[in-house]
Design an enzyme around this catalytic site. Structure first.
Site, PDB file in Angstrom:
ATOM      1  N   ASP A  62      91.170  26.513  56.576  1.00 51.28           N
ATOM      2  CA  ASP A  62      90.902  27.596  55.633  1.00 51.28           C
ATOM      3  C   ASP A  62      90.775  28.956  56.314  1.00 51.28           C
ATOM      4  O   ASP A  62      90.692  29.048  57.543  1.00 51.28           O
ATOM      5  CB  ASP A  62      89.627  27.281  54.835  1.00 51.28           C
ATOM      6  CG  ASP A  62      88.503  26.709  55.696  1.00 51.28           C
ATOM      7  OD1 ASP A  62      88.544  26.882  56.928  1.00 51.28           O
ATOM      8  OD2 ASP A  62      87.598  26.086  55.149  1.00 51.28           O
ATOM      9  N   ASN A 128      76.302  21.515  50.123  1.00 48.15           N
ATOM     10  CA  ASN A 128      76.619  21.037  48.762  1.00 48.15           C
ATOM     11  C   ASN A 128      77.738  19.992  48.786  1.00 48.15           C
ATOM     12  O   ASN A 128      78.292  19.658  47.745  1.00 48.15           O
ATOM     13  CB  ASN A 128      76.984  22.214  47.851  1.00 48.15           C
ATOM     14  CG  ASN A 128      78.237  22.959  48.332  1.00 48.15           C
ATOM     15  OD1 ASN A 128      78.883  22.545  49.285  1.00 48.15           O
ATOM     16  ND2 ASN A 128      78.567  24.059  47.672  1.00 48.15           N
ATOM     17  N   HIS A 130      80.691  20.307  50.305  1.00 42.80           N
ATOM     18  CA  HIS A 130      82.070  20.800  50.362  1.00 42.80           C
ATOM     19  C   HIS A 130      82.751  20.418  51.673  1.00 42.80           C
ATOM     20  O   HIS A 130      82.101  20.251  52.705  1.00 42.80           O
ATOM     21  CB  HIS A 130      82.147  22.320  50.094  1.00 42.80           C
ATOM     22  CG  HIS A 130      81.652  23.204  51.177  1.00 42.80           C
ATOM     23  ND1 HIS A 130      80.753  24.230  50.962  1.00 42.80           N
ATOM     24  CD2 HIS A 130      81.941  23.267  52.505  1.00 42.80           C
ATOM     25  CE1 HIS A 130      80.526  24.854  52.088  1.00 42.80           C
ATOM     26  NE2 HIS A 130      81.233  24.286  53.050  1.00 42.80           N
ATOM     27  N   GLU A 135      84.803  23.401  46.941  1.00 43.43           N
ATOM     28  CA  GLU A 135      83.450  23.358  46.417  1.00 43.43           C
ATOM     29  C   GLU A 135      83.322  22.224  45.394  1.00 43.43           C
ATOM     30  O   GLU A 135      84.338  21.705  44.913  1.00 43.43           O
ATOM     31  CB  GLU A 135      83.140  24.701  45.738  1.00 43.43           C
ATOM     32  CG  GLU A 135      83.266  25.908  46.664  1.00 43.43           C
ATOM     33  CD  GLU A 135      82.100  26.059  47.637  1.00 43.43           C
ATOM     34  OE1 GLU A 135      81.275  25.121  47.762  1.00 43.43           O
ATOM     35  OE2 GLU A 135      82.016  27.121  48.270  1.00 43.43           O
TER      36      GLU A 135
HETATM   37  C1  F6R Z   1      85.152  25.534  57.953  1.00 40.77           C
HETATM   38  C2  F6R Z   1      84.994  24.693  56.773  1.00 40.77           C
HETATM   39  C3  F6R Z   1      83.670  24.412  56.140  1.00 40.77           C
HETATM   40  C4  F6R Z   1      82.586  24.039  57.147  1.00 40.77           C
HETATM   41  C5  F6R Z   1      81.253  23.787  56.441  1.00 40.77           C
HETATM   42  C6  F6R Z   1      80.144  23.510  57.428  1.00 40.77           C
HETATM   43  O1  F6R Z   1      86.517  25.629  58.328  1.00 40.77           O
HETATM   44  O2  F6R Z   1      85.980  24.244  56.296  1.00 40.77           O
HETATM   45  O3  F6R Z   1      83.817  23.384  55.201  1.00 40.77           O
HETATM   46  O4  F6R Z   1      82.982  22.894  57.850  1.00 40.77           O
HETATM   47  O5  F6R Z   1      80.920  24.896  55.665  1.00 40.77           O
HETATM   48  O6  F6R Z   1      79.901  24.659  58.176  1.00 40.77           O
HETATM   49  P1  F6R Z   1      78.978  24.611  59.476  1.00 40.77           P
HETATM   50  O7  F6R Z   1      79.674  23.762  60.446  1.00 40.77           O
HETATM   51  O8  F6R Z   1      78.896  26.045  59.949  1.00 40.77           O
HETATM   52  O9  F6R Z   1      77.670  24.044  59.037  1.00 40.77           O
END
Ligand code: F6R
Length: 234
Positions: A62, A128, A130, A135
């Site tokens: 992403d 959450n 994701h 989401e």
């Molecule tokens: C990042 C991504 C997100 C993160 C998630 C956890 O490319 O796709 O889904 O993996 O938000 O973020 P952290 O690792 O910072 O807790």
């Protein structure tokens, strides 16, 4: 779904690295990569190793919309800083956040994924549930799309920005369907703040309300977590 609980995140990153090396030894050449704090230890392991990445292709999950690759908060910048500048890959792909023509970005990225099917996908997880920026409520068959980030994701990501107002409100992300195409998925999670999401992912109902719960239906998904993240597992 295989769940591996490690003593801490250093051990988890080492375990993820050894699984990745095994996949590469068995012919994996396309890695699906994530940003955020979770995979940094794995990228450090890769950079400190002798692993030759010059024949590997990276496809990132992403990117924020409206942020230039030179912006320190962009995922382009993150990947360069933590991995690509130290371990050159043959090629790498990240959605073009500077292009506000979503249809164009989506078509291009779906083509990238069609041309480079992912062998091993690295994932983090949001509080959450994701994965990528998919989401809760995102259909399980979704492909690349533009998303409106939820308030909770903006709040969680605000730690990387000077203020929550600076966190972009939109992103391009691979869909859940695209992620599920990967031959092997390695999801990592660390810390108590991820415990509820991990319990819902591993022990809960398979439901779009918890995007990561779809991994229960993947034939080869590995969840690597530290003890705090495992604390609410049944
Ligand atoms: C990042 C991504 C997100 C993160 C998630 C956890 O490319 O796709 O889904 O993996 O938000 O973020 P952290 O690792 O910072 O807790």
């Amino acid at each position: 779904m295989q769940v591996i609980i490690t003593e801490n995140k250093i051990a988890a990153s080492k375990k993820a690295f050894s699984l990745l090396q095994q996949d590469i030894a068995q012919g994996a050449t396309v890695l699906g990569l994530a940003t955020g704090s979770t995979p940094v230890g794995l990228y450090d392991e890769i950079c400190a190793s002798e692993l030759d990445c010059s024949a590997l292709t990276a496809v990132n999950l992403d990117e924020y919309v409206g942020i230039a690759p030179t912006n320190p908060q962009s995922y382009h910048h993150f990947m360069h800083q933590h991995l690509f500048s130290k371990k050159p890959f043959k090629q790498s792909f990240i959605p073009d956040g500077t292009n506000r023509n979503a249809d164009e970005v989506i078509a291009e990225y779906n083509q990238v994924l069609a041309d480079h099917p992912i062998d091993t996908q690295i994932l983090g997880i949001g509080q959450n549930g994701h994965i990528g920026f998919n989401e809760p409520g995102t259909p399980f068959d979704s492909q690349t799309h533009k998303v409106q980030l939820t308030a909770s994701t903006i709040a969680a990501n605000a730690r990387f920005f000077a203020s929550p107002a600076e966190v972009p409100s939109e992103a391009y992300t691979m869909g859940i369907g695209s992620i599920m195409q990967a031959k092997h998925i390695i999801l990592m999670a660390f810390g108590e703040q991820k415990a509820a999401a991990i319990a819902a992912t591993v022990d809960g109902e398979v439901t779009p309300a918890v995007p990561a719960s779809v991994l229960q239906t993947h034939p080869n998904a590995t969840i690597i977590i530290d003890r705090p993240a495992a604390s609410q597992l049944r």
